[in-house]
Scaffold this active site. Sequence first.
Site, PDB file in Angstrom:
ATOM      1  N   LYS A  35       0.832  -1.212   0.000  1.00  0.00           N
ATOM      2  CA  LYS A  35       0.000   0.000   0.000  1.00  0.00           C
ATOM      3  C   LYS A  35       0.864   1.258   0.000  1.00  0.00           C
ATOM      4  O   LYS A  35       0.605   2.202  -0.739  1.00  0.00           O
ATOM      5  CB  LYS A  35      -0.912   0.029   1.239  1.00  0.00           C
ATOM      6  CG  LYS A  35      -2.133  -0.848   1.095  1.00  0.00           C
ATOM      7  CD  LYS A  35      -3.138  -0.569   2.209  1.00  0.00           C
ATOM      8  CE  LYS A  35      -4.326  -1.507   2.046  1.00  0.00           C
ATOM      9  NZ  LYS A  35      -5.274  -1.445   3.142  1.00  0.00           N
ATOM     10  N   THR A  86     -11.125  -3.171  12.760  1.00  0.00           N
ATOM     11  CA  THR A  86     -11.645  -3.818  13.988  1.00  0.00           C
ATOM     12  C   THR A  86     -12.634  -4.903  13.554  1.00  0.00           C
ATOM     13  O   THR A  86     -13.833  -4.782  13.766  1.00  0.00           O
ATOM     14  CB  THR A  86     -12.360  -2.797  14.903  1.00  0.00           C
ATOM     15  OG1 THR A  86     -13.265  -1.996  14.118  1.00  0.00           O
ATOM     16  CG2 THR A  86     -11.378  -1.883  15.604  1.00  0.00           C
ATOM     17  N   THR A 122     -13.950   1.973  14.663  1.00  0.00           N
ATOM     18  CA  THR A 122     -15.171   1.695  15.419  1.00  0.00           C
ATOM     19  C   THR A 122     -14.828   0.710  16.537  1.00  0.00           C
ATOM     20  O   THR A 122     -14.391  -0.408  16.256  1.00  0.00           O
ATOM     21  CB  THR A 122     -16.238   1.091  14.486  1.00  0.00           C
ATOM     22  OG1 THR A 122     -16.459   2.002  13.422  1.00  0.00           O
ATOM     23  CG2 THR A 122     -17.530   0.825  15.233  1.00  0.00           C
ATOM     24  N   PHE A 152     -18.173   8.302  10.259  1.00  0.00           N
ATOM     25  CA  PHE A 152     -19.484   7.941   9.717  1.00  0.00           C
ATOM     26  C   PHE A 152     -19.513   7.927   8.191  1.00  0.00           C
ATOM     27  O   PHE A 152     -20.581   7.788   7.607  1.00  0.00           O
ATOM     28  CB  PHE A 152     -20.552   8.917  10.242  1.00  0.00           C
ATOM     29  CG  PHE A 152     -20.682   8.893  11.737  1.00  0.00           C
ATOM     30  CD1 PHE A 152     -21.457   7.922  12.360  1.00  0.00           C
ATOM     31  CD2 PHE A 152     -20.003   9.808  12.534  1.00  0.00           C
ATOM     32  CE1 PHE A 152     -21.563   7.874  13.741  1.00  0.00           C
ATOM     33  CE2 PHE A 152     -20.102   9.774  13.917  1.00  0.00           C
ATOM     34  CZ  PHE A 152     -20.888   8.800  14.528  1.00  0.00           C
ATOM     35  N   LEU A 153     -18.355   8.079   7.545  1.00  0.00           N
ATOM     36  CA  LEU A 153     -18.370   8.147   6.081  1.00  0.00           C
ATOM     37  C   LEU A 153     -18.888   6.852   5.476  1.00  0.00           C
ATOM     38  O   LEU A 153     -18.790   5.786   6.076  1.00  0.00           O
ATOM     39  CB  LEU A 153     -16.971   8.475   5.543  1.00  0.00           C
ATOM     40  CG  LEU A 153     -15.814   7.497   5.786  1.00  0.00           C
ATOM     41  CD1 LEU A 153     -15.866   6.271   4.909  1.00  0.00           C
ATOM     42  CD2 LEU A 153     -14.507   8.216   5.565  1.00  0.00           C
ATOM     43  N   PHE A 252     -32.480   4.490   3.538  1.00  0.00           N
ATOM     44  CA  PHE A 252     -32.324   3.126   4.081  1.00  0.00           C
ATOM     45  C   PHE A 252     -33.646   2.365   4.119  1.00  0.00           C
ATOM     46  O   PHE A 252     -33.881   1.559   5.000  1.00  0.00           O
ATOM     47  CB  PHE A 252     -31.650   3.153   5.463  1.00  0.00           C
ATOM     48  CG  PHE A 252     -30.174   3.408   5.351  1.00  0.00           C
ATOM     49  CD1 PHE A 252     -29.267   2.363   5.429  1.00  0.00           C
ATOM     50  CD2 PHE A 252     -29.700   4.676   5.105  1.00  0.00           C
ATOM     51  CE1 PHE A 252     -27.912   2.591   5.270  1.00  0.00           C
ATOM     52  CE2 PHE A 252     -28.349   4.924   4.938  1.00  0.00           C
ATOM     53  CZ  PHE A 252     -27.449   3.875   5.023  1.00  0.00           C
ATOM     54  N   LEU A 253     -34.500   2.674   3.153  1.00  0.00           N
ATOM     55  CA  LEU A 253     -35.768   1.944   3.050  1.00  0.00           C
ATOM     56  C   LEU A 253     -35.861   1.250   1.687  1.00  0.00           C
ATOM     57  O   LEU A 253     -36.949   1.104   1.155  1.00  0.00           O
ATOM     58  CB  LEU A 253     -36.952   2.902   3.235  1.00  0.00           C
ATOM     59  CG  LEU A 253     -37.336   3.255   4.676  1.00  0.00           C
ATOM     60  CD1 LEU A 253     -38.589   4.117   4.689  1.00  0.00           C
ATOM     61  CD2 LEU A 253     -37.573   2.009   5.532  1.00  0.00           C
ATOM     62  N   CYS A 263     -19.060  -2.765   7.652  1.00  0.00           N
ATOM     63  CA  CYS A 263     -19.469  -2.193   8.943  1.00  0.00           C
ATOM     64  C   CYS A 263     -20.701  -2.840   9.558  1.00  0.00           C
ATOM     65  O   CYS A 263     -20.630  -3.337  10.682  1.00  0.00           O
ATOM     66  CB  CYS A 263     -19.706  -0.693   8.793  1.00  0.00           C
ATOM     67  SG  CYS A 263     -18.175   0.199   8.457  1.00  0.00           S
ATOM     68  N   ARG A 331     -16.223  -6.955   1.527  1.00  0.00           N
ATOM     69  CA  ARG A 331     -16.360  -7.534   2.869  1.00  0.00           C
ATOM     70  C   ARG A 331     -17.834  -7.791   3.206  1.00  0.00           C
ATOM     71  O   ARG A 331     -18.661  -6.905   3.122  1.00  0.00           O
ATOM     72  CB  ARG A 331     -15.708  -6.622   3.911  1.00  0.00           C
ATOM     73  CG  ARG A 331     -14.195  -6.675   3.841  1.00  0.00           C
ATOM     74  CD  ARG A 331     -13.548  -5.725   4.824  1.00  0.00           C
ATOM     75  NE  ARG A 331     -13.553  -4.361   4.350  1.00  0.00           N
ATOM     76  CZ  ARG A 331     -12.948  -3.343   4.989  1.00  0.00           C
ATOM     77  NH1 ARG A 331     -12.305  -3.575   6.118  1.00  0.00           N
ATOM     78  NH2 ARG A 331     -12.987  -2.121   4.496  1.00  0.00           N
TER      79      ARG A 331
HETATM   80  P1  NAD Z   1      -9.125  -1.317   6.313  1.00  0.00           P
HETATM   81  O1  NAD Z   1      -8.977  -2.749   6.616  1.00  0.00           O
HETATM   82  O2  NAD Z   1      -9.501  -0.881   4.926  1.00  0.00           O
HETATM   83  O3  NAD Z   1      -7.773  -0.537   6.684  1.00  0.00           O
HETATM   84  C1  NAD Z   1      -7.045  -0.736   7.843  1.00  0.00           C
HETATM   85  C2  NAD Z   1      -5.575  -0.442   7.537  1.00  0.00           C
HETATM   86  O4  NAD Z   1      -4.836  -0.379   8.756  1.00  0.00           O
HETATM   87  C3  NAD Z   1      -4.891  -1.500   6.688  1.00  0.00           C
HETATM   88  O5  NAD Z   1      -4.311  -0.889   5.561  1.00  0.00           O
HETATM   89  C4  NAD Z   1      -3.822  -2.088   7.616  1.00  0.00           C
HETATM   90  O6  NAD Z   1      -2.666  -2.519   6.929  1.00  0.00           O
HETATM   91  C5  NAD Z   1      -3.549  -0.923   8.522  1.00  0.00           C
HETATM   92  N1  NAD Z   1      -2.932  -1.258   9.825  1.00  0.00           N
HETATM   93  C6  NAD Z   1      -3.335  -2.164  10.741  1.00  0.00           C
HETATM   94  N2  NAD Z   1      -2.536  -2.132  11.830  1.00  0.00           N
HETATM   95  C7  NAD Z   1      -1.624  -1.151  11.615  1.00  0.00           C
HETATM   96  C8  NAD Z   1      -0.533  -0.622  12.371  1.00  0.00           C
HETATM   97  N3  NAD Z   1      -0.260  -1.061  13.600  1.00  0.00           N
HETATM   98  N4  NAD Z   1       0.198   0.363  11.826  1.00  0.00           N
HETATM   99  C9  NAD Z   1      -0.088   0.842  10.593  1.00  0.00           C
HETATM  100  N5  NAD Z   1      -1.101   0.387   9.842  1.00  0.00           N
HETATM  101  C10 NAD Z   1      -1.869  -0.603  10.336  1.00  0.00           C
HETATM  102  O7  NAD Z   1     -10.195  -0.768   7.359  1.00  0.00           O
HETATM  103  P2  NAD Z   1     -11.292   0.394   7.158  1.00  0.00           P
HETATM  104  O8  NAD Z   1     -12.429  -0.078   6.324  1.00  0.00           O
HETATM  105  O9  NAD Z   1     -10.591   1.655   6.793  1.00  0.00           O
HETATM  106  O10 NAD Z   1     -11.835   0.516   8.654  1.00  0.00           O
HETATM  107  C11 NAD Z   1     -11.042   1.053   9.700  1.00  0.00           C
HETATM  108  C12 NAD Z   1     -11.937   1.303  10.893  1.00  0.00           C
HETATM  109  O11 NAD Z   1     -12.909   2.312  10.569  1.00  0.00           O
HETATM  110  C13 NAD Z   1     -12.744   0.091  11.347  1.00  0.00           C
HETATM  111  O12 NAD Z   1     -12.858   0.110  12.738  1.00  0.00           O
HETATM  112  C14 NAD Z   1     -14.109   0.316  10.724  1.00  0.00           C
HETATM  113  O13 NAD Z   1     -15.143  -0.288  11.457  1.00  0.00           O
HETATM  114  C15 NAD Z   1     -14.226   1.818  10.802  1.00  0.00           C
HETATM  115  N6  NAD Z   1     -15.116   2.407   9.796  1.00  0.00           N
HETATM  116  C16 NAD Z   1     -15.088   1.943   8.519  1.00  0.00           C
HETATM  117  C17 NAD Z   1     -15.917   2.527   7.560  1.00  0.00           C
HETATM  118  C18 NAD Z   1     -15.911   2.033   6.132  1.00  0.00           C
HETATM  119  O14 NAD Z   1     -16.824   2.409   5.389  1.00  0.00           O
HETATM  120  N7  NAD Z   1     -14.952   1.225   5.727  1.00  0.00           N
HETATM  121  C19 NAD Z   1     -16.762   3.577   7.910  1.00  0.00           C
HETATM  122  C20 NAD Z   1     -16.743   4.045   9.228  1.00  0.00           C
HETATM  123  C21 NAD Z   1     -15.915   3.444  10.164  1.00  0.00           C
END
Ligand code: NAD
Length: 438
Positions: A35, A86, A122, A152-153, A252-253, A263, A331
């Site tokens: 990445k 998470t 989250t 919340f995006l 959402f309906l 999520c 996912r």
């Molecule tokens: P993701 O899996 O796309 O990205 C996580 C990134 O973190 C990965 O690139 C991973 O390599 C990196 N990473 C993990 N441990 C690390 C460390 N110690 N140092 C550096 N990099 C590290 O996850 P995401 O979809 O971006 O979600 C992240 C969080 O945000 C989650 O808790 C999710 O629930 C929350 N969230 C996601 C969304 C969404 O739409 N995807 C929306 C709101 C909230």
Amino acid sequence: MKIAMIGTGYVGLVSGVCFSDFGHDVVCVDKDLRKIEMLEAGKVPIYEPGLDVLMAKNVEAGRLSFTLDLQQAIDGADAVFIAVGTPTRRGDGHADLTYVMAAAEEIAKAAKDYVVVVTKSTVPVGTNAQVRDVVAKANPDLDFDVASNPEFLREGAAIDDFMKPDRVVVGVETERAAKVMEDIYRPLYLRDFPILTTDLQSAEMIKYAANAFLATKITFINEIAALCERVGADVKQVSKGMGLDGRIGNKFLHAGPGYGGSCFPKDTKALARIGQDHASPVSLVETVIKVNEDVKRRMIEKLMDLCNGSFNGKRVAVLGVTFKPNTDDMRDAPSLTIVPALIGGGADVRVCDPQGRREGEHLLPGVSWHDDPYSAAAEADLVVFLTEWNEFRALDLPRMAQGMRGRRMADLRNIYSADAAREAGFTVYDSIGRAGFS
Ligand code: NAD
């Protein structure tokens, strides 16, 4: 302000890019070499509309950079954001906090001066307090605060959501941390977007409660859709009639094949576990989780009926495999339940998705990939609309029907109508919560 962003996934990268566009200096860190190499080469590792342009603009302006080296990112930072995954922990439904706690420990070891450790991932109630303890234990001399800043995006509209949020939620314990967070979000504050400052626990809870509520709304209309099919009502008209009520709202309906994505499935499960752990079960959410599985199962039964009781030897075109349009995220997508059921039943499955192939190739073994929907549907017995990409909303249906062997359509996103399908030459049409024909 100087910001370090840990994690360059869907949330970390979008947040980092948008913060730099606010004018802050942002360094994004990831452990994933692939990445970071891509980002340094100006390429975006995920598909998110508009992100490439905004990223290039801010890299060019010298406000945004990428590194594997947390130490370098954190030097002089006012705040360090944890935006790592998470996922659901195997076996028990809890949120897996391994990545969050590992990041907290790394921050503690790298930080020298006062910094706010902000959790954007989250996380269950109590996690920010745990982050505070982990940092304090790993670096007892460090002057720091923690803050909860759930995100919340929505994928597919992430930049707009970040730049024009319905609200920003910030949970803090001290005035000092509140001030840093206020300075970071000042550009939004100045444009009148509401910033809600709370305690840590409430901020953590808001995120889970909001996601569980949205998942409930979707699941509610999916159950109503099933009932509509039985009683001869049209769920599109029903949701329109419901949504015009200002107390309910029309978002959402939309009935469909069940919620999925990165999520809702994991956050509903995590909230259910939090409730059980605190002897305060959230039984409504537990039911939503179960009903959503039933919805996906019902989709498979629908397809089975359309294939006259057996998938064996049938050629099925699946249009859309990502969990929603405008993302490459697979996912917990409904396709991951539905496509394996088709394959397992002996169907020849041909898939078309504008962005899903890169991820889908590992996740959906045994399917063939097609760049255009007509080639996917060629000689097929059934075409299934599973994700409502714009590319699939205005197809030349007569052309598609003509090229098919079976001329059957399962419109699991209610993109088309029975009349349109009939006029196009389809002989069987089924959708969600509406009358079809056969
Ligand atoms: P993701 O899996 O796309 O990205 C996580 C990134 O973190 C990965 O690139 C991973 O390599 C990196 N990473 C993990 N441990 C690390 C460390 N110690 N140092 C550096 N990099 C590290 O996850 P995401 O979809 O971006 O979600 C992240 C969080 O945000 C989650 O808790 C999710 O629930 C929350 N969230 C996601 C969304 C969404 O739409 N995807 C929306 C709101 C909230």
